[in-house]
Design a protein around this motif. Structure first.
Motif, PDB file in Angstrom:
ATOM      1  N   LEU A   1       0.672  -1.586   0.058  1.00 58.77           N
ATOM      2  CA  LEU A   1      -0.028  -0.184  -0.173  1.00 58.77           C
ATOM      3  C   LEU A   1       0.965   1.686   0.302  1.00 58.77           C
ATOM      4  CD1 LEU A   1      -2.913  -1.010   2.723  1.00 58.77           C
ATOM      5  CD2 LEU A   1      -2.610  -0.916   0.530  1.00 58.77           C
ATOM      6  N   LYS A   2       2.148   1.422   0.335  1.00 59.55           N
ATOM      7  CA  LYS A   2       2.930   2.018   1.262  1.00 59.55           C
ATOM      8  C   LYS A   2       3.968   2.718  -0.428  1.00 59.55           C
ATOM      9  CE  LYS A   2       3.498   1.868   5.933  1.00 59.55           C
ATOM     10  NZ  LYS A   2       4.131   1.823   7.088  1.00 59.55           N
ATOM     11  N   LEU A   3       4.065   1.602  -0.697  1.00 62.59           N
ATOM     12  CA  LEU A   3       4.964   2.029  -2.442  1.00 62.59           C
ATOM     13  C   LEU A   3       3.782   2.056  -3.320  1.00 62.59           C
ATOM     14  CD1 LEU A   3       6.838  -2.130  -2.357  1.00 62.59           C
ATOM     15  CD2 LEU A   3       8.348   0.851  -3.033  1.00 62.59           C
ATOM     16  N   PHE A   4       2.427   1.838  -3.391  1.00 60.28           N
ATOM     17  CA  PHE A   4       1.994   1.910  -4.819  1.00 60.28           C
ATOM     18  C   PHE A   4       0.263   2.858  -5.075  1.00 60.28           C
ATOM     19  CE2 PHE A   4       3.806  -2.131  -5.631  1.00 60.28           C
ATOM     20  CZ  PHE A   4       4.157  -1.993  -6.505  1.00 60.28           C
ATOM     21  N   LEU A   5       0.709   3.559  -2.896  1.00 59.25           N
ATOM     22  CA  LEU A   5      -0.979   4.219  -2.701  1.00 59.25           C
ATOM     23  C   LEU A   5      -0.467   5.240  -2.452  1.00 59.25           C
ATOM     24  CD1 LEU A   5      -3.722   1.577  -2.569  1.00 59.25           C
ATOM     25  CD2 LEU A   5      -2.727   1.952  -4.547  1.00 59.25           C
ATOM     26  N   SER A   6       0.490   5.477  -2.794  1.00 64.14           N
ATOM     27  CA  SER A   6       0.898   6.969  -1.881  1.00 64.14           C
ATOM     28  C   SER A   6       1.691   8.111  -2.572  1.00 64.14           C
ATOM     29  CB  SER A   6       2.256   7.151  -0.945  1.00 64.14           C
ATOM     30  OG  SER A   6       1.975   6.016  -0.289  1.00 64.14           O
ATOM     31  N   GLY A   7       1.416   7.751  -4.194  1.00 61.71           N
ATOM     32  CA  GLY A   7       1.167   9.110  -5.214  1.00 61.71           C
ATOM     33  C   GLY A   7       2.618   8.869  -5.560  1.00 61.71           C
ATOM     34  N   HIS A   8       3.554   7.625  -6.061  1.00 57.89           N
ATOM     35  CA  HIS A   8       4.954   7.341  -6.478  1.00 57.89           C
ATOM     36  C   HIS A   8       4.887   6.134  -6.449  1.00 57.89           C
ATOM     37  CE1 HIS A   8       6.477   5.606  -2.408  1.00 57.89           C
ATOM     38  NE2 HIS A   8       5.609   6.616  -2.073  1.00 57.89           N
ATOM     39  N   ALA A   9       3.546   5.683  -7.355  1.00 57.62           N
ATOM     40  CA  ALA A   9       3.547   4.307  -8.062  1.00 57.62           C
ATOM     41  C   ALA A   9       4.544   3.858  -8.833  1.00 57.62           C
ATOM     42  CB  ALA A   9       2.425   4.052  -8.117  1.00 57.62           C
ATOM     43  N   VAL A  10       4.391   4.978  -9.876  1.00 56.16           N
ATOM     44  CA  VAL A  10       5.551   5.330 -11.221  1.00 56.16           C
ATOM     45  C   VAL A  10       6.657   3.885 -10.687  1.00 56.16           C
ATOM     46  CG1 VAL A  10       6.162   5.136 -13.476  1.00 56.16           C
ATOM     47  CG2 VAL A  10       4.048   5.669 -12.650  1.00 56.16           C
ATOM     48  N   GLN A  11       7.515   5.443 -10.091  1.00 54.76           N
ATOM     49  CA  GLN A  11       8.686   5.172  -9.620  1.00 54.76           C
ATOM     50  C   GLN A  11       9.297   3.908  -8.560  1.00 54.76           C
ATOM     51  OE1 GLN A  11      12.035   6.320 -10.008  1.00 54.76           O
ATOM     52  NE2 GLN A  11      10.888   6.970 -11.728  1.00 54.76           N
ATOM     53  N   SER A  12       8.636   3.525  -7.580  1.00 57.01           N
ATOM     54  CA  SER A  12       8.266   2.820  -6.892  1.00 57.01           C
ATOM     55  C   SER A  12       9.050   1.344  -7.696  1.00 57.01           C
ATOM     56  CB  SER A  12       7.177   2.383  -6.208  1.00 57.01           C
ATOM     57  OG  SER A  12       7.134   3.270  -5.241  1.00 57.01           O
ATOM     58  N   PHE A  13       7.377   1.010  -9.057  1.00 60.53           N
ATOM     59  CA  PHE A  13       8.081  -0.133  -9.952  1.00 60.53           C
ATOM     60  C   PHE A  13       8.942  -0.072 -10.451  1.00 60.53           C
ATOM     61  CE2 PHE A  13       6.656  -1.809 -13.709  1.00 60.53           C
ATOM     62  CZ  PHE A  13       6.397  -3.529 -13.317  1.00 60.53           C
ATOM     63  N   VAL A  14       9.267   1.421 -10.994  1.00 60.79           N
ATOM     64  CA  VAL A  14      10.657   0.680 -11.301  1.00 60.79           C
ATOM     65  C   VAL A  14      11.062   0.781 -10.738  1.00 60.79           C
ATOM     66  CG1 VAL A  14      12.620   2.499 -12.411  1.00 60.79           C
ATOM     67  CG2 VAL A  14      10.305   3.083 -13.624  1.00 60.79           C
ATOM     68  N   GLN A  15      11.948   1.208  -9.777  1.00 58.16           N
ATOM     69  CA  GLN A  15      12.788   0.978  -8.672  1.00 58.16           C
ATOM     70  C   GLN A  15      13.018  -1.239  -8.503  1.00 58.16           C
ATOM     71  OE1 GLN A  15      15.557   2.557  -6.975  1.00 58.16           O
ATOM     72  NE2 GLN A  15      15.063   4.581  -7.767  1.00 58.16           N
ATOM     73  N   LEU A  16      11.663  -1.067  -8.340  1.00 58.29           N
ATOM     74  CA  LEU A  16      10.987  -2.215  -7.533  1.00 58.29           C
ATOM     75  C   LEU A  16      11.724  -3.296  -8.475  1.00 58.29           C
ATOM     76  CD1 LEU A  16       7.977  -2.833  -5.886  1.00 58.29           C
ATOM     77  CD2 LEU A  16       9.851  -3.122  -5.203  1.00 58.29           C
ATOM     78  N   GLN A  17      11.492  -3.079  -9.841  1.00 52.71           N
ATOM     79  CA  GLN A  17      11.866  -3.918 -10.817  1.00 52.71           C
ATOM     80  C   GLN A  17      13.271  -3.615 -10.938  1.00 52.71           C
ATOM     81  OE1 GLN A  17       9.616  -6.074 -12.265  1.00 52.71           O
ATOM     82  NE2 GLN A  17       9.487  -4.831 -14.665  1.00 52.71           N
ATOM     83  N   HIS A  18      14.191  -2.863 -10.880  1.00 53.98           N
ATOM     84  CA  HIS A  18      15.242  -2.797 -10.267  1.00 53.98           C
ATOM     85  C   HIS A  18      16.209  -3.185  -9.882  1.00 53.98           C
ATOM     86  CE1 HIS A  18      18.916  -0.330 -11.851  1.00 53.98           C
ATOM     87  NE2 HIS A  18      19.468  -0.201 -10.788  1.00 53.98           N
ATOM     88  N   TYR A  19      15.523  -4.402  -9.142  1.00 54.30           N
ATOM     89  CA  TYR A  19      16.342  -3.928  -7.832  1.00 54.30           C
ATOM     90  C   TYR A  19      15.792  -5.840  -8.224  1.00 54.30           C
ATOM     91  CZ  TYR A  19      18.825  -0.473  -6.325  1.00 54.30           C
ATOM     92  OH  TYR A  19      19.531   0.198  -6.068  1.00 54.30           O
ATOM     93  N   ASP A  20      15.026  -6.191  -9.124  1.00 52.55           N
ATOM     94  CA  ASP A  20      14.587  -7.496  -8.844  1.00 52.55           C
ATOM     95  C   ASP A  20      13.386  -7.811  -7.504  1.00 52.55           C
ATOM     96  OD1 ASP A  20      14.264  -9.380 -10.689  1.00 52.55           O
ATOM     97  OD2 ASP A  20      15.840 -10.565  -9.961  1.00 52.55           O
ATOM     98  N   LEU A  21      13.271  -7.219  -7.411  1.00 48.50           N
ATOM     99  CA  LEU A  21      12.054  -6.929  -6.154  1.00 48.50           C
ATOM    100  C   LEU A  21      10.644  -7.189  -6.159  1.00 48.50           C
ATOM    101  CD1 LEU A  21      13.554  -4.424  -3.275  1.00 48.50           C
ATOM    102  CD2 LEU A  21      14.087  -7.140  -3.865  1.00 48.50           C
ATOM    103  N   PHE A  22       9.901  -6.758  -7.241  1.00 49.22           N
ATOM    104  CA  PHE A  22       8.486  -6.978  -7.678  1.00 49.22           C
ATOM    105  C   PHE A  22       8.354  -7.917  -8.098  1.00 49.22           C
ATOM    106  CE2 PHE A  22       5.123  -6.648 -10.552  1.00 49.22           C
ATOM    107  CZ  PHE A  22       4.254  -6.384 -10.122  1.00 49.22           C
ATOM    108  N   LYS A  23       8.812  -9.314  -8.366  1.00 49.34           N
ATOM    109  CA  LYS A  23       8.387 -10.179  -8.728  1.00 49.34           C
ATOM    110  C   LYS A  23       8.045 -11.230  -7.138  1.00 49.34           C
ATOM    111  CE  LYS A  23      13.043 -13.019  -8.762  1.00 49.34           C
ATOM    112  NZ  LYS A  23      14.175 -12.664  -9.684  1.00 49.34           N
ATOM    113  N   GLN A  24       9.070 -10.570  -6.309  1.00 49.50           N
ATOM    114  CA  GLN A  24       8.755 -11.503  -4.808  1.00 49.50           C
ATOM    115  C   GLN A  24       7.675 -11.110  -4.481  1.00 49.50           C
ATOM    116  OE1 GLN A  24      11.328 -13.406  -3.317  1.00 49.50           O
ATOM    117  NE2 GLN A  24      13.004 -12.577  -4.811  1.00 49.50           N
ATOM    118  N   LEU A  25       7.462 -10.092  -4.328  1.00 54.41           N
ATOM    119  CA  LEU A  25       5.216  -9.438  -4.272  1.00 54.41           C
ATOM    120  C   LEU A  25       4.732  -9.934  -5.610  1.00 54.41           C
ATOM    121  CD1 LEU A  25       6.035  -5.957  -3.637  1.00 54.41           C
ATOM    122  CD2 LEU A  25       6.506  -7.784  -1.870  1.00 54.41           C
TER     123      LEU A  25
END
Ligand code: ATP
Ligand code: MG
Length: 427
Positions: free
Chosen positions: A223-247
């Motif tokens: 919720l904090k990553l995606f619903l606080s107004g910086h969802a696009v950047q959170s996604f970019v960074q999560l992808q960059h560090y290979d973390l999106f797939k963990q979630l």
């Protein structure tokens, strides 16, 4: 690596920009009240960090040497919460201020493979408390006694340089609490900061540690990553560090499909745009979109005649949700919203518009969300739903008598036999 200095740099009031005007009255009341009762009290975390860089903090965190029960006895509306450690939530002036007791980093903390599972040893001094803070920019304390800022780990310099840097050894600190990887990404996304190289280095390799974290805690982080107004950047960074797939591993597996990739991109942008416009963002809508790609994969392409589509969809939804819940636990009340939005996709598409259901669907409380989602699918390039979206858009624009002409003869005949329903529920 940054270590914490036992004696912090004390920045006197004239030398920093944090003024009491930036602090909510409720947080100030809590600080003063604790202080008058003979306890030490500091503002810490986002409330200090964000103000120092000219942003409005989301909330204020207070830290004190008073124990939770002592805090509770000082305030009328105070609840003690938390399992890993006790926190006091003080409710005042329509606001909630979180009050934590100084905690220490003890060698005898209960751990599982280096991960701290119980972290409830109180410390007597703020110096000790500073050691367990995650990032240097989060280890800045505002002292209510003289309005100075205590800087234990050169957080001020990192704030100026725009750096997210862990306090202590990155490897150990991530092992202690893997959620810090998500927090690093979140602060980088939110503040537009860079993750300092040594803090960034172990992340891709340690991502798997997130599987040891209770899925309910990861939901809060999502919720904090995606619903606080910086969802696009959170996604970019999560992808960059290979973390999106963990979630969201099942969504990750669909991202190579251009339509699905675009759909995710659109919902992220949409969510950020709504925050800019001060519109509410619904977790159910966001998550319905995020899990739509894997859900679609679970649906048979050509189900054949006579097959109950609703049943197929419900089945697929249950399967994908059961798999997803292992990673991120989505609460029941949100699942209900997601399933409604998904189910309504069937009622808004195909050759259903001629049936009497096409009008009753307008009264469904989730109609608007479902229509918005259909629009998103069409904008992502899903040609199968483009015509349906056009039809609904036209339909919603027209007034009541004109709507009749858009309906098929069958629906018109059936409707003329029924008494008219009120217009409520169109939004
Ligand atoms: P925001 O509230 O804007 O998201 P924040 O920094 O205030 O950011 P909180 O989750 O409110 O974050 O936590 C308050 C403070 O508690 C942090 O600034 C940090 O000092 C400390 N903290 C929170 N979570 C952790 C953690 N997992 N490990 C170490 N310290 C933490
Ligand atoms: Mg906070």
């Amino acid at each position: 690596m940054k270590t914490v200095q036992n004696t912090p740099i004390r920045i006197p009031r004239p030398d920093h920009t944090l003024s009491r005007h930036h602090i909510s009255q409720a947080a100030l009341d809590v600080l003063y009240h604790l202080n008058r009762a003979g306890y030490q009290a500091f503002l810490v975390g986002g409330g200090v960090r964000d103000v120092l860089i000219g942003r409005v903090p989301k909330d204020f965190d207070v830290v004190t040497n008073a124990h939770p029960e002592q805090v509770k006895s000082l305030f009328h509306h105070c609840r003690l919460i938390g399992r890993r450690f006790l926190l006091a939530h003080v409710h005042l002036r329509g606001e909630m201020v979180e009050v934590a007791t100084f905690r220490a980093h003890h060698g005898d903390d209960a751990t599982e493979n280096g991960r701290i599972v119980r972290d409830n040893v109180y410390a007597s001094s703020v110096d000790e408390d500073a050691l367990r803070r995650d990032f240097t920019i989060n280890a800045l304390y505002y002292d209510i006694r003289d309005f100075s800022v205590l800087d234990y780990a050169n957080g001020m310099a990192d704030l100026r340089a725009g750096l997210i840097r862990l306090v202590g050894s990155p490897l150990l600190r991530y092992q202690e609490d893997p959620v810090r990887m998500l927090r690093a990404v979140r602060f980088a996304a939110k503040l537009g900061f860079r993750i300092e190289p040594q803090t960034a280095a172990p992340i891709s390799e340690l991502g798997g540690l997130l599987s040891n974290i209770p899925p309910a805690r990861l939901f809060e982080e999502v919720l904090k990553l995606f619903l606080s107004g910086h969802a696009v950047q959170s996604f970019v960074q999560l992808q960059h560090y290979d973390l999106f797939k963990q979630l969201f591993p099942y969504t990750e597996a669909c991202l190579d499909d251009p339509i699905m990739g675009t759909l995710i991109d659109l919902v992220l942008r949409n969510t950020d745009q709504r925050k800019i416009e001060n519109k509410p963002v619904a977790p159910g809508f966001f998550l319905a979109a995020l899990l739509w790609p894997p859900l679609s994969r679970f649906l048979p392409e050509n189900p054949g005649k006579g097959i109950n589509q609703q049943e197929l969809l419900l089945n697929a939804a249950q399967q994908i949700l059961a798999k997803q819940q292992v990673h991120v636990a989505i609460p029941r009340r949100i699942i209900v919203v997601m399933q409604d939005i998904w189910r309504l996709q069937l009622r808004l598409t195909g050759n259903r518009r001629g049936k009497k259901k096409s009008l009753s669907v307008l009264e469904h409380p989730r109609f608007r969300a479902a229509y918005d989602f259909l629009l998103l699918r069409a904008n992502a390039g899903d040609e199968q739903v483009a015509a349906d979206v056009d039809w609904w858009t036209q339909f919603l624009k027209t007034n009541d008598p004109e709507r009749e002409t858009l309906l098929s003869p069958v629906a018109r005949k059936k409707r003329s036999r029924r008494p008219r329903k009120s217009k409520k529920g169109h939004e």
